[in-house]
Write an enzyme that holds these catalytic residues in place. Structure first.
Site, mmCIF file in Angstrom:
data_model
loop_
_atom_site.group_PDB
_atom_site.id
_atom_site.type_symbol
_atom_site.label_atom_id
_atom_site.label_comp_id
_atom_site.label_asym_id
_atom_site.label_seq_id
_atom_site.Cartn_x
_atom_site.Cartn_y
_atom_site.Cartn_z
ATOM 1 N N LEU A 218 0.860 -1.176 0.000
ATOM 2 C CA LEU A 218 0.000 0.000 0.000
ATOM 3 C C LEU A 218 0.900 1.231 0.000
ATOM 4 O O LEU A 218 1.992 1.217 0.572
ATOM 5 C CB LEU A 218 -0.896 0.033 1.250
ATOM 6 N N ASP A 219 0.445 2.303 -0.635
ATOM 7 C CA ASP A 219 1.206 3.541 -0.613
ATOM 8 C C ASP A 219 1.353 4.033 0.819
ATOM 9 O O ASP A 219 0.538 3.715 1.695
ATOM 10 C CB ASP A 219 0.504 4.617 -1.446
ATOM 11 N N LYS A 220 2.376 4.833 1.060
ATOM 12 C CA LYS A 220 2.660 5.344 2.404
ATOM 13 C C LYS A 220 1.404 5.922 3.061
ATOM 14 O O LYS A 220 1.107 5.633 4.228
ATOM 15 C CB LYS A 220 3.748 6.404 2.327
#
Length: 334
Positions: free
Chosen positions: A147-149
């Site tokens: 998942l993106d940050k």
């Protein structure tokens, strides 16, 4: 639901695996036959073990291209080496599900998944290695998707090489159900499917873009709640490209609220309250949350379904949107 109270695995011992080549495999390549005998390991890993001499057939060293005749005795003596070189760190993780084979983690917004040049520590990998030191033996500490940050929500992590191989295969064959909540700009009237191929942006290397020469990408979305100038969407990934939902929604001119890369200019509905404006401006990340993850358990074959509750910042945004809608519904246009 199975539960493994002891989160630390023992490091693997040198326990040879024995198998007999079936007679029906006569004439086939050894590497292809081994992939069927030991389906818990990937073909690339088995090939590496053959080359390193960790596979013997009837006591002799072999090559992957060698043909088998059927009935041979195979011994696999490989010991897993360290695959992930990162420092364990005592970073709290919200474990939604655990057993001897997998973890399912509710990742908070702001937590980077993999260490990198700008984030060598303080990542989910560092936290996982503290949670289970044996994860150092797996590629990327068992992480099979990311998942993106600043995207929150549910992620599955393999705890064994067998589980890792299975989960990677499930993702590749699009058998993992991944459902997201996204709050986007604009009042949509219906759901749909975004199919634009995605690849690196031709000029901005930090961004992805819909491109004719990109990789196949499919995002299904449906309306969950419609507000005056925003919509809450339920998005389901069929593929897993980098920034996929963010790129697809921006391409459809409905970027995700708060998205720093794809969000475009800041827009406010007419007559919005000060609280609403402050809440919208105060959102420090894209309003995207991985809500549901469902996969087949890599050992039992039973379905595992987990969900992560909507985090407080997105709950607050939904509250403000509902209040804004209710307030202006009292004053219909004439």
């Amino acid at each position: 639901m199975p539960n493994d109270n002891d989160l630390s695995h023992d490091l693997p011992k040198a326990e040879p695996r024995h198998a007999t080549v079936p007679d029906s495999a006569a004439g086939r390549r050894l590497d292809a036959v081994l992939a069927e005998i030991f389906p818990q390991y990937s073909r690339s890993r088995l090939s590496a073990w053959i080359k390193s001499g960790d596979v013997s057939v009837d006591g002799a060293q072999v090559r992957g291209r060698d043909a088998v005749r059927g009935g041979e005795q195979v011994i696999l003596t490989a010991i897993q080496d360290t695959q992930t070189h990162a420092l364990p760190e005592d970073i709290p993780l919200d474990v939604l599900y655990q057993d001897a084979d997998v973890f399912v983690i509710n990742k908070p917004a702001g937590l980077v998944v993999h260490p990198g040049a700008g984030n060598p520590t303080g990542t989910m990998v560092n936290a996982l290695l503290h949670l289970d030191p044996a994860l150092e033996l797996l590629p990327r500490a068992g992480i099979v998707h990311r998942l993106d940050k600043d995207t929150s929500g549910v992620m599955v992590v393999a705890r064994t090489l067998e589980a890792h191989t299975s989960l990677v295969a499930q993702l590749s064959s699009r058998e993992v159900h991944r459902q997201y909540l996204a709050i986007v700009v604009g009042a949509l009237v219906s759901g749909g499917t975004a199919t634009g191929a995605i690849d690196r942006h031709p000029r901005d290397r930090l961004r992805m873009a819909v491109r004719e020469d990109g990789k196949d990408a499919v995002t299904h979305f449906r309306l969950r709640e419609r507000f005056r100038t925003h919509t809450a969407l339920e998005c389901r990934l069929e593929t897993g490209r980098t920034h996929q939902i963010r790129v697809h929604m921006a391409h459809l001119k409905h970027p995700i609220v708060g998205d720093p890369l794809y969000g475009g200019s800041f827009k406010l509905p007419k007559g919005a309250s000060e609280e609403f404006i402050a809440g919208l401006r105060g959102l420090k990340r894209q309003a995207l949350h991985a809500e549901v993850l469902e996969f087949m358990h890599p050992v039992t074959g039973e379905p595992v379904r987990t969900s992560a509750p909507i985090p407080a910042d997105m709950q607050n945004l939904l509250r403000l949107l509902r209040e804004d809608l209710a307030t202006h519904a009292e004053y219909p246009r004439r």
